[in-house]
Design a protein around this motif. Structure first.
Motif, PDB file in Angstrom:
ATOM      1  N   GLY A  31      39.494  49.030  43.704  1.00 14.25           N
ATOM      2  CA  GLY A  31      38.663  50.062  43.089  1.00 14.25           C
ATOM      3  C   GLY A  31      38.204  49.392  41.526  1.00 14.25           C
ATOM      4  O   GLY A  31      37.558  50.033  40.756  1.00 14.25           O
ATOM      5  N   ARG A  32      38.530  48.086  41.187  1.00 11.32           N
ATOM      6  CA  ARG A  32      38.168  47.467  39.921  1.00 11.32           C
ATOM      7  C   ARG A  32      36.793  46.847  40.397  1.00 11.32           C
ATOM      8  O   ARG A  32      36.359  46.559  41.348  1.00 11.32           O
ATOM      9  CB  ARG A  32      39.139  46.243  39.696  1.00 11.32           C
ATOM     10  CG  ARG A  32      40.288  46.911  39.393  1.00 11.32           C
ATOM     11  CD  ARG A  32      40.668  47.700  38.107  1.00 11.32           C
ATOM     12  NE  ARG A  32      42.033  47.765  37.632  1.00 11.32           N
ATOM     13  CZ  ARG A  32      42.262  47.169  36.486  1.00 11.32           C
ATOM     14  NH1 ARG A  32      41.162  46.987  35.584  1.00 11.32           N
ATOM     15  NH2 ARG A  32      43.346  47.069  36.190  1.00 11.32           N
ATOM     16  N   LEU A  33      36.016  46.824  39.004  1.00 11.22           N
ATOM     17  CA  LEU A  33      34.665  46.260  39.239  1.00 11.22           C
ATOM     18  C   LEU A  33      34.483  44.786  39.243  1.00 11.22           C
ATOM     19  O   LEU A  33      35.109  44.181  38.312  1.00 11.22           O
ATOM     20  CB  LEU A  33      33.492  46.961  37.962  1.00 11.22           C
ATOM     21  CG  LEU A  33      32.245  46.467  38.129  1.00 11.22           C
ATOM     22  CD1 LEU A  33      31.624  46.761  39.489  1.00 11.22           C
ATOM     23  CD2 LEU A  33      31.606  46.918  36.903  1.00 11.22           C
ATOM     24  N   ALA A  34      34.056  44.240  40.155  1.00 12.13           N
ATOM     25  CA  ALA A  34      33.836  42.738  40.423  1.00 12.13           C
ATOM     26  C   ALA A  34      32.278  42.520  40.538  1.00 12.13           C
ATOM     27  O   ALA A  34      31.480  43.019  41.156  1.00 12.13           O
ATOM     28  CB  ALA A  34      34.524  42.024  41.469  1.00 12.13           C
ATOM     29  N   VAL A  35      32.059  41.646  39.332  1.00 13.74           N
ATOM     30  CA  VAL A  35      30.490  41.235  39.158  1.00 13.74           C
ATOM     31  C   VAL A  35      30.131  39.798  39.764  1.00 13.74           C
ATOM     32  O   VAL A  35      30.917  38.764  39.072  1.00 13.74           O
ATOM     33  CB  VAL A  35      29.901  41.291  37.847  1.00 13.74           C
ATOM     34  CG1 VAL A  35      28.376  41.131  37.880  1.00 13.74           C
ATOM     35  CG2 VAL A  35      30.198  42.854  37.589  1.00 13.74           C
ATOM     36  N   VAL A  36      29.666  39.600  40.607  1.00  9.24           N
ATOM     37  CA  VAL A  36      29.261  38.220  41.325  1.00  9.24           C
ATOM     38  C   VAL A  36      27.629  38.013  40.916  1.00  9.24           C
ATOM     39  O   VAL A  36      26.837  38.621  41.271  1.00  9.24           O
ATOM     40  CB  VAL A  36      29.471  38.089  42.683  1.00  9.24           C
ATOM     41  CG1 VAL A  36      29.047  36.549  43.298  1.00  9.24           C
ATOM     42  CG2 VAL A  36      30.858  38.408  43.046  1.00  9.24           C
ATOM     43  N   VAL A  37      27.517  36.785  40.094  1.00  8.16           N
ATOM     44  CA  VAL A  37      26.239  36.495  39.562  1.00  8.16           C
ATOM     45  C   VAL A  37      25.516  35.313  40.553  1.00  8.16           C
ATOM     46  O   VAL A  37      26.468  34.135  40.439  1.00  8.16           O
ATOM     47  CB  VAL A  37      26.185  36.312  38.136  1.00  8.16           C
ATOM     48  CG1 VAL A  37      24.675  35.971  37.822  1.00  8.16           C
ATOM     49  CG2 VAL A  37      26.819  37.327  37.207  1.00  8.16           C
ATOM     50  N   GLY A  38      24.564  35.584  41.277  1.00 15.58           N
ATOM     51  CA  GLY A  38      24.461  34.397  42.285  1.00 15.58           C
ATOM     52  C   GLY A  38      24.508  35.079  43.519  1.00 15.58           C
ATOM     53  O   GLY A  38      25.411  35.763  43.811  1.00 15.58           O
ATOM     54  N   GLY A  39      23.536  34.721  44.498  1.00 13.98           N
ATOM     55  CA  GLY A  39      23.791  35.403  45.886  1.00 13.98           C
ATOM     56  C   GLY A  39      23.773  34.214  47.257  1.00 13.98           C
ATOM     57  O   GLY A  39      23.337  34.704  48.155  1.00 13.98           O
ATOM     58  N   GLY A  40      24.099  33.282  46.816  1.00 11.26           N
ATOM     59  CA  GLY A  40      24.078  32.205  48.001  1.00 11.26           C
ATOM     60  C   GLY A  40      25.070  32.129  48.604  1.00 11.26           C
ATOM     61  O   GLY A  40      26.169  33.090  48.904  1.00 11.26           O
ATOM     62  N   HIS A  41      25.543  30.762  49.456  1.00  8.26           N
ATOM     63  CA  HIS A  41      26.669  30.680  50.172  1.00  8.26           C
ATOM     64  C   HIS A  41      27.897  31.067  49.356  1.00  8.26           C
ATOM     65  O   HIS A  41      29.019  31.613  50.036  1.00  8.26           O
ATOM     66  CB  HIS A  41      26.769  29.048  50.774  1.00  8.26           C
ATOM     67  CG  HIS A  41      25.313  28.735  51.391  1.00  8.26           C
ATOM     68  ND1 HIS A  41      25.114  29.363  52.674  1.00  8.26           N
ATOM     69  CD2 HIS A  41      24.278  27.898  51.207  1.00  8.26           C
ATOM     70  CE1 HIS A  41      24.076  28.759  53.239  1.00  8.26           C
ATOM     71  NE2 HIS A  41      23.464  28.036  52.104  1.00  8.26           N
ATOM     72  N   VAL A  42      28.072  30.187  48.376  1.00  6.32           N
ATOM     73  CA  VAL A  42      29.329  30.458  47.688  1.00  6.32           C
ATOM     74  C   VAL A  42      29.595  32.036  47.225  1.00  6.32           C
ATOM     75  O   VAL A  42      30.663  32.812  47.557  1.00  6.32           O
ATOM     76  CB  VAL A  42      29.429  29.811  46.200  1.00  6.32           C
ATOM     77  CG1 VAL A  42      30.621  29.775  45.495  1.00  6.32           C
ATOM     78  CG2 VAL A  42      29.293  28.190  46.726  1.00  6.32           C
ATOM     79  N   ALA A  43      28.654  32.728  46.843  1.00  2.23           N
ATOM     80  CA  ALA A  43      28.720  34.111  46.506  1.00  2.23           C
ATOM     81  C   ALA A  43      29.175  34.925  47.656  1.00  2.23           C
ATOM     82  O   ALA A  43      29.925  35.859  47.649  1.00  2.23           O
ATOM     83  CB  ALA A  43      27.393  34.807  46.112  1.00  2.23           C
ATOM     84  N   ALA A  44      28.611  34.533  48.803  1.00  5.58           N
ATOM     85  CA  ALA A  44      28.851  35.337  50.169  1.00  5.58           C
ATOM     86  C   ALA A  44      30.582  35.204  50.236  1.00  5.58           C
ATOM     87  O   ALA A  44      31.240  36.110  50.761  1.00  5.58           O
ATOM     88  CB  ALA A  44      28.117  34.511  51.214  1.00  5.58           C
ATOM     89  N   ARG A  45      31.047  33.898  50.024  1.00 14.30           N
ATOM     90  CA  ARG A  45      32.447  33.648  50.474  1.00 14.30           C
ATOM     91  C   ARG A  45      33.186  34.625  49.353  1.00 14.30           C
ATOM     92  O   ARG A  45      34.231  35.148  49.849  1.00 14.30           O
ATOM     93  CB  ARG A  45      32.920  32.227  50.392  1.00 14.30           C
ATOM     94  CG  ARG A  45      34.228  32.022  50.950  1.00 14.30           C
ATOM     95  CD  ARG A  45      34.276  30.414  50.953  1.00 14.30           C
ATOM     96  NE  ARG A  45      34.351  29.847  50.050  1.00 14.30           N
ATOM     97  CZ  ARG A  45      33.462  28.630  49.637  1.00 14.30           C
ATOM     98  NH1 ARG A  45      32.602  28.571  50.503  1.00 14.30           N
ATOM     99  NH2 ARG A  45      33.511  28.008  48.552  1.00 14.30           N
TER     100      ARG A  45
END
Ligand code: SHN
Ligand code: NAI
Length: 196
Positions: A31-45
């Motif tokens: 339920g915590r908010l996680a923000v991922v900046v970038g949307g490539g291979h590493v982001a997908a993992r």
């Protein structure tokens, strides 16, 4: 001096016997908010592992990997479809619950995040994200391309029959962590094969 650099970063150099080791924990991020900046291979993992742990995930990136697009389609990830910009009102598209409302006008955009992972292919953008996340008081910050800027490191994970095994090289050799994890996975399957 960057955060954690006194010990070479949370997952950076751990050479001498006297060096502090990272403190290993299992975090409850449901339920915590996680923000991922970038949307490539590493982001997908990273997105996949954050979702497995029950986080609410928002991805900020002008383009996303098909695996992330799939999660956006299924309503499990909110996608902010633009390049990262400091202080943006990041009211996330695609979901209107409070967890993904990252700020109103004037708020630092990342302020509500519990975890921020910077994994664009632009080092300057990653550094800016880390800077903004620190300024906003985000507890957990990871620059996927620079352990020294991170206050936590991701680990290789394998799970089998009620066991979770994690492998770290203190940020020194991630591929080695993956290979060792794969051997452990095979070994756990062999063991359970013998047990039955
Ligand atoms: C510090 C850390 C930061 C963090 O992500 O928190 C980090 C950093 C970096 N990784 C790099 C490269 C690769 N990393 C992987 C894979 C994984 N990386 C993971 C973790 C971590 N990676 C953290 C430390 C972990 C530890 O302590 O051991 C794993 C274990 C967990 C996960 O990501 O979920 C996951 C395995 C998942 C699994 O299968 O289990 C592969 C692919 C592969 O090997 O298959 C490659 C390409 C290898 C190649 O190119 O040969 C580079 C160089 C980038 C460049 O050169 O541009 C950096 C930057 C740097 O080292 O400075
Ligand atoms: N920690 C880890 O496990 C690993 C880290 N890396 C590092 O991670 C970085 C990313 O690697 P990949 O995912 O393979 O690259 P990639 O090229 O697949 O993806 C880069 C992503 O960043 C996005 N992006 C670019 N500029 C942006 C901006 N201004 N705002 C938001 N998003 C932006 C792009 O749209 C793209 O989705 C590299 O710098 C590499 O050094 C690489 C391998 C493993």
């Amino acid at each position: 001096m960057t955060e954690g650099s006194a010990s070479g970063g949370a997952n950076g150099d751990v050479d001498g016997a006297e060096s502090p080791r990272p403190y290993p924990v299992n975090l409850d991020i449901r339920g915590r908010l996680a923000v991922v900046v970038g949307g490539g291979h590493v982001a997908a993992r990273k997105v996949a592992s954050l979702l497995r742990s029950g986080a609410h995930v928002t991805v900020i990136s002008p383009a996303i990997d098909p695996r992330i697009a799939d999660e956006v389609e299924r309503g499990r990830v909110a996608w902010v479809d633009k390049p990262y910009k400091s202080g943006d009102n990041l009211f996330a598209a695609g979901r209107d619950d409070d967890q993904t409302d990252l700020g109103h006008d004037g708020d630092a955009g990342l302020a509500r995040a519990f975890i921020v992972i910077a994994c664009t292919d632009d080092p300057a953008v990653n550094a800016l994200v880390v800077h903004d996340a620190r300024a906003a008081g985000v507890p957990l910050i990871n620059n996927a391309a620079d352990p020294v800027q991170s206050n936590f490191g991701n680990v290789a994970v394998t799970e089998h029959d009620g066991l979770m095994v994690t492998v770290s090289t203190y940020g020194k050799d991630p591929s080695r962590a993956r290979k060792v994890k794969e051997r452990i996975t095979r070994w756990l399957w062999e063991l359970s094969g013998r047990a039955t």
